[in-house]
Design a protein around this motif. Structure first.
Motif, PDB file in Angstrom:
ATOM      1  N   HIS A 409       0.860  -1.173   0.000  1.00  5.06           N
ATOM      2  CA  HIS A 409       0.000   0.000   0.000  1.00  5.06           C
ATOM      3  C   HIS A 409       0.908   1.239   0.000  1.00  5.06           C
ATOM      4  CE1 HIS A 409      -2.821   2.932   1.850  1.00  5.06           C
ATOM      5  NE2 HIS A 409      -3.768   2.195   1.299  1.00  5.06           N
ATOM      6  N   HIS A 411       1.004   3.601   1.827  1.00  4.98           N
ATOM      7  CA  HIS A 411       1.391   3.883   3.215  1.00  4.98           C
ATOM      8  C   HIS A 411       2.632   3.088   3.629  1.00  4.98           C
ATOM      9  CE1 HIS A 411       1.033   4.504   7.529  1.00  4.98           C
ATOM     10  NE2 HIS A 411       0.962   3.204   7.718  1.00  4.98           N
ATOM     11  N   ASP A 412       2.792   1.875   3.051  1.00  7.84           N
ATOM     12  CA  ASP A 412       3.904   1.004   3.454  1.00  7.84           C
ATOM     13  C   ASP A 412       5.172   1.237   2.631  1.00  7.84           C
ATOM     14  OD1 ASP A 412       2.305  -0.429   5.320  1.00  7.84           O
ATOM     15  OD2 ASP A 412       1.415  -1.552   3.679  1.00  7.84           O
ATOM     16  N   GLN A 414       6.939   3.915   2.103  1.00  5.18           N
ATOM     17  CA  GLN A 414       7.952   4.721   2.794  1.00  5.18           C
ATOM     18  C   GLN A 414       8.800   3.854   3.725  1.00  5.18           C
ATOM     19  OE1 GLN A 414       8.776   7.959   2.240  1.00  5.18           O
ATOM     20  NE2 GLN A 414      10.499   7.405   3.561  1.00  5.18           N
ATOM     21  N   ARG A 415       8.152   2.901   4.377  1.00  2.86           N
ATOM     22  CA  ARG A 415       8.883   1.994   5.273  1.00  2.86           C
ATOM     23  C   ARG A 415       9.883   1.157   4.486  1.00  2.86           C
ATOM     24  NH1 ARG A 415       4.987  -1.717   8.475  1.00  2.86           N
ATOM     25  NH2 ARG A 415       4.913  -0.100  10.052  1.00  2.86           N
ATOM     26  N   VAL A 525      -4.320  -1.639   3.310  1.00  2.61           N
ATOM     27  CA  VAL A 525      -2.906  -1.942   3.553  1.00  2.61           C
ATOM     28  C   VAL A 525      -2.652  -3.441   3.399  1.00  2.61           C
ATOM     29  CG1 VAL A 525      -2.574   0.035   5.096  1.00  2.61           C
ATOM     30  CG2 VAL A 525      -3.258  -2.169   6.057  1.00  2.61           C
ATOM     31  N   HIS A 744      -3.336  -1.784  -5.219  1.00  5.11           N
ATOM     32  CA  HIS A 744      -2.791  -0.688  -4.406  1.00  5.11           C
ATOM     33  C   HIS A 744      -2.490   0.546  -5.249  1.00  5.11           C
ATOM     34  CE1 HIS A 744      -2.235  -3.104  -0.821  1.00  5.11           C
ATOM     35  NE2 HIS A 744      -1.609  -4.019  -1.508  1.00  5.11           N
ATOM     36  N   THR A 784      -9.591   7.458   5.764  1.00  2.00           N
ATOM     37  CA  THR A 784      -8.753   6.260   5.864  1.00  2.00           C
ATOM     38  C   THR A 784      -7.371   6.558   5.299  1.00  2.00           C
ATOM     39  OG1 THR A 784      -9.270   5.374   3.660  1.00  2.00           O
ATOM     40  CG2 THR A 784     -10.823   4.854   5.411  1.00  2.00           C
ATOM     41  N   LEU A 785      -6.433   5.652   5.564  1.00  2.27           N
ATOM     42  CA  LEU A 785      -5.072   5.804   5.018  1.00  2.27           C
ATOM     43  C   LEU A 785      -5.115   5.862   3.494  1.00  2.27           C
ATOM     44  CD1 LEU A 785      -3.025   3.306   7.236  1.00  2.27           C
ATOM     45  CD2 LEU A 785      -2.644   5.758   7.053  1.00  2.27           C
ATOM     46  N   THR A 786      -5.944   4.993   2.896  1.00  2.00           N
ATOM     47  CA  THR A 786      -6.069   4.978   1.437  1.00  2.00           C
ATOM     48  C   THR A 786      -6.594   6.311   0.946  1.00  2.00           C
ATOM     49  OG1 THR A 786      -6.552   2.606   1.534  1.00  2.00           O
ATOM     50  CG2 THR A 786      -7.062   3.735  -0.522  1.00  2.00           C
ATOM     51  N   GLU A 788      -6.298   9.290   2.297  1.00  2.00           N
ATOM     52  CA  GLU A 788      -5.253  10.321   2.406  1.00  2.00           C
ATOM     53  C   GLU A 788      -4.274  10.235   1.239  1.00  2.00           C
ATOM     54  OE1 GLU A 788      -3.332  10.112   6.186  1.00  2.00           O
ATOM     55  OE2 GLU A 788      -5.231  10.136   7.286  1.00  2.00           O
ATOM     56  N   HIS A 789      -3.818   8.998   0.942  1.00  2.00           N
ATOM     57  CA  HIS A 789      -2.821   8.826  -0.119  1.00  2.00           C
ATOM     58  C   HIS A 789      -3.422   9.073  -1.501  1.00  2.00           C
ATOM     59  CE1 HIS A 789       0.727   7.443   2.094  1.00  2.00           C
ATOM     60  NE2 HIS A 789      -0.130   6.906   2.936  1.00  2.00           N
TER      61      HIS A 789
END
Length: 796
Positions: A409, A411-412, A414-415, A525, A744, A784-786, A788-789
């Motif tokens: 996703h 969100h992931d 960047q990690r 995610v 994603h 949700t995170l989705t 935002e992105h």
């Protein structure tokens, strides 16, 4: 070609050893590479970009990484090399400055039924030692907690051949942890007899319902009817106990059928050998559907799916057995291990904690150790392989990654970027093949290959920084800042697929209506439950076409023409035009060159040295007998047709004397998914990951179904190709199909008519629907995170 120099190159007073700061590649010609020369800075993060099939993997994996591994293998003795895979030297003039390469690719982990996340990462091995030392009651050594080890007991006389031979009595005993009922698999298979035959009919009346088994002419059926073990005119339900046992479980014996000696064996072992031992992916669709109907897998009733014996389950540490520990989510297991303080096993606990923390850090804390390795997605498998390298003390190593952001996703991502930068900052060279702009953005150096795919690619179009790439006039440079826009209007659903109380894996009683007749995207995610919801709840009936992430199978004899079924209408057309058998036009059958058996090359095995492949002198690599090449269709012989690209063949079979509608239809589908540049006879082993994914999609598009379920179809696709995929999805929906996409990629989300977002987190923090609605509503909501992105992506 520009030469990339690493900052801080040693000056005149520096040590000469510090000057080796480049990996130099000159004259690379693997696969479609056209004499590529490139200098790659060491101890930097270099990203390789380009459309799918442009030559990225050929340069990074088949040239740089392959030569590094080959040189390391050559340092071992000839005896050891005999047990290792043999690697040929890549087609390249100069490879200089190589360091040890560690490859972290997307190959799915072995789907062996006994392979789990725990066994694949050695965490199970550490847990077994821990329980053998601290578990109460004590049941034995670490093997007593292993579901791969069966208990063995033996006693008897053995002869010791030393000096005077003498027989001595010996006993041997090994305690294993394998459940004896399911043999460590956790599931037991059962064959549904109602799917094999209609017991109200006799064999003579056509009782068998197995595909291809016809009573009147099929040899297999005649073996049963004339075996003498059963009465062919009696309905199966009226068989005596002995007749039914012989019919279902009879041992192999020779019987005479119409004067011919044949082998008779019971129906169950026959089905197991004929169907269940074969790869399901390689089966024809109607055979695969039969196998899925006839075989059911149920949880083992004795071990309740834990795979372990009763003894292994009874031994506990702080009320937790090894089965309980493996069933926990890894982040919970990490907390449990952190609470254990036992000086006698302190080093083991430290190593176990570090490994489990790496799982959590890399975003896989939602997995459990008992998760079968074969069920991991390509992205999850790649991250699992990364775990053993995160804590490594090695430096000056080359790490090679194949699209590490697959299955992640936004969100992931960047990690993942942070992990790649951490590996670089330890003094390693990091080479990444990647399509996502977020991952390309962190590169110190970019190498862009192209300009096209296949024969239109294989050259370096650009080398430099990310900023320079943005300004470069290459396909990647032009599309790097592409951002999809939300659709002005969305389609109205024509119905809904109702899912009620879904509880597969981590789903928490989900109730959701999946709209039909539109493009519906399911997102969330990694580990939120997307695949569990769709694959676990959408019935795989005759009306559903499912294109998942499992890799396509194929040997070097397989090619796009054989895989898609395109060769069948071509062979028939050649046969009809020339009045001969279709089998003559198959390089795997009667038409094969007898010298090379239709391979086109002669392989010479040189033991621990790399084997040598030389073109067959008799057929000159054309794979067919000379007599077969004299037969023509539309002015071309069969080898010339297989040498055509998809686009050329589409034109050839589309009109004129060579017009073949069945072949043209398949070629159109290949062209629709962007594979117009592939040659029909190109071995599947030479295709990139993105090409294989699209080839599979093209094949499934030919199946008749009203609902298409696609699992991350953008995998391996360049930014420029995503647009073409969206056009394909639109055409499917406009043709009256329902398309459900697990994805994603924000461009696909923005293009959707309806979005179902799962979350809010992964594992037991997910499994709930956190949003349902249009992409516009999701962006406006940003709840949700989705959301935002996606809002950031479309610039809202």
């Amino acid at each position: 070609m520009s030469s990339a120099k690493r900052p801080g190159t040693p000056g005149p007073g520096s040590h000469v050893a510090d000057s080796h700061d480049l990996i130099r590649v000159h004259g690379a010609r693997e696969n479609n590479l056209k004499d590529v020369s490139v200098d790659i800075p060491k101890r930097r993060l270099t990203v390789f970009t380009g459309v799918s099939g442009s030559g990225k993997s050929s340069l990074v994996f088949n040239t740089i990484a392959a030569e590094s591994q080959r040189l390391i293998n050559e340092t071992y003795s000839a005896f050891v090399q005999g047990f290792m895979p043999t690697l040929a030297r890549p087609e390249v003039d100069v490879l200089d400055g190589l360091t040890t390469a560690i490859i972290v690719d997307q190959q799915r982990m072995g789907a062996d039924p006994r392979s789990t996340v725990g066994t694949a990462t050695d965490v199970n091995a550490m847990l077994r030692i821990l329980f053998s030392r601290l578990g109460e009651p004590r049941i034995g050594p670490p093997s007593a907690y292993s579901f791969n080890t069966a208990s063995v007991r033996a006693s008897g006389a053995i002869t010791v051949e030393r000096g005077n031979k003498k027989a001595v009595r010996a006993t041997f005993e090994r305690t294993g942890g394998m459940c004896t009922h399911c043999e460590g698999r956790g599931t037991v298979s059962d064959i549904d007899l109602t799917q094999l035959y209609d017991d109200s009919k006799s064999l003579a009346e056509g009782a068998f319902t197995i595909p291809g088994w016809k009573s009147d002419s099929q040899w297999t059926v005649q073996v049963y009817a004339q075996s003498g073990f059963v009465d062919p005119d009696k309905p199966i339900r009226e068989y005596t106990e002995k007749e039914l046992r012989d019919f279902l479980y009879g041992e192999p014996v020779k019987v005479k059928v119409n004067g011919v000696n044949l082998t008779y064996e019971g129906l169950i072992p026959k089905i197991q050998k004929s169907f269940l031992s074969k790869d399901k992916e390689a089966m024809q669709p109607h055979i695969r559907a039969f196998v899925e109907r006839a075989v059911t897998f149920t949880t083992c009733p004795e071990c309740e799916g834990t795979r372990l014996s009763e003894g292994a389950r009874s031994s506990k540490i702080k009320k937790i057995s090894i089965a309980d520990a493996c069933a926990m989510e890894i982040r919970d297991l990490a907390e449990w291990v952190r609470d254990l303080t036992e000086p006698s096993v302190a080093p083991l606990l430290t190593a176990l904690r570090d490994t489990l923390d790496s799982f959590v850090e890399i975003g896989l804390g939602y997995l459990s150790l008992d998760r079968p390795a074969g069920t991991l997605s390509g992205g999850e498998a790649q991250r699992v392989k990364m775990i053993r390298h995160l804590g490594s003390s090695l430096t000056d190593t080359t790490y090679v990654f194949d699209e590490p952001t697959v299955g992640l996703h936004p969100h992931d991502i960047q990690r993942m970027n942070d992990l790649l930068l951490r590996l670089r900052d330890k003094g390693n060279t990091v080479l990444v093949v990647e399509h996502k702009p977020e991952a390309i953005a962190i590169a110190d150096h970019v190498v862009d290959l192209g300009p096209g795919a296949g024969t239109a690619g294989g050259t370096v179009c650009f080398e430099g920084t990310v900023e320079e790439l943005r300004a470069a006039d290459t396909v990647t440079g032009r599309h790097l800042d592409d951002r999809a826009v939300l659709k002005e209007s969305v389609r109205k659903p024509a119905g809904a697929l109702e899912i009620r109380d879904a509880r597969t894996h981590n789903l928490q009683g989900v109730d959701v209506d999946v709209p039909l007749g539109v493009l519906c995207v399911v997102t969330g995610v990694a580990g939120s439950g997307k695949s569990s919801l769709i694959h676990g709840s959408v019935p795989a009936g005759a009306d559903v076409v499912s294109v998942d992430q499992s890799p396509i199978k194929g040997s070097r004899r397989s090619n796009p023409a054989t895989y898609t079924g395109l060769l069948d209408p071509i062979r028939k057309a050649f046969a009809k035009a020339n009045g001969v058998k279709p089998a003559l036009f198959s390089a795997n059958s009667e038409g094969a060159c007898p010298t090379c058996n239709g391979a086109g090359v002669i392989y010479t095995d040189l033991a621990m040295m790399a084997g040598v492949a030389t073109p067959c002198e008799d057929c000159e690599g054309k794979r067919f007998q000379p007599a077969v090449l004299e037969y023509r269709f539309g002015g071309r012989d069969i080898s010339e047709v297989l040498a055509m690209s998809v686009d050329q063949a589409e034109e050839f079979f589309g009109a004129g004397e060579a017009r073949t509608p069945a072949a043209h239809k398949i070629l159109q589908r290949l062209s629709d998914v962007g594979l117009g540049y592939l040659t029909l006879g190109q071995p599947l082993t030479t295709l990139s990951g993105g090409e294989r994914q699209r080839l599979k999609l093209a094949t499934h598009m030919g199946e008749k179904g009203g609902v298409y379920v696609l699992d991350e179809p953008t995998t391996g696709l360049h930014l420029a190709d995503v647009e073409q995929l969206l056009g394909l999805l639109d055409r499917l929906v406009d043709a009256g199909k329902s398309v459900i996409v697990i994805e994603h990629h924000q461009a696909v989300m923005a293009h959707a008519d309806w979005i179902i977002d799962l979350g809010p987190g992964a594992g037991h923090d997910g499994g709930r629907v956190v949003f349902e609605g249009t992409p516009g509503d999701l962006v406006a909501d940003r709840s949700t995170l989705t959301g935002e992105h996606l809002a950031a992506y479309v610039g809202a």
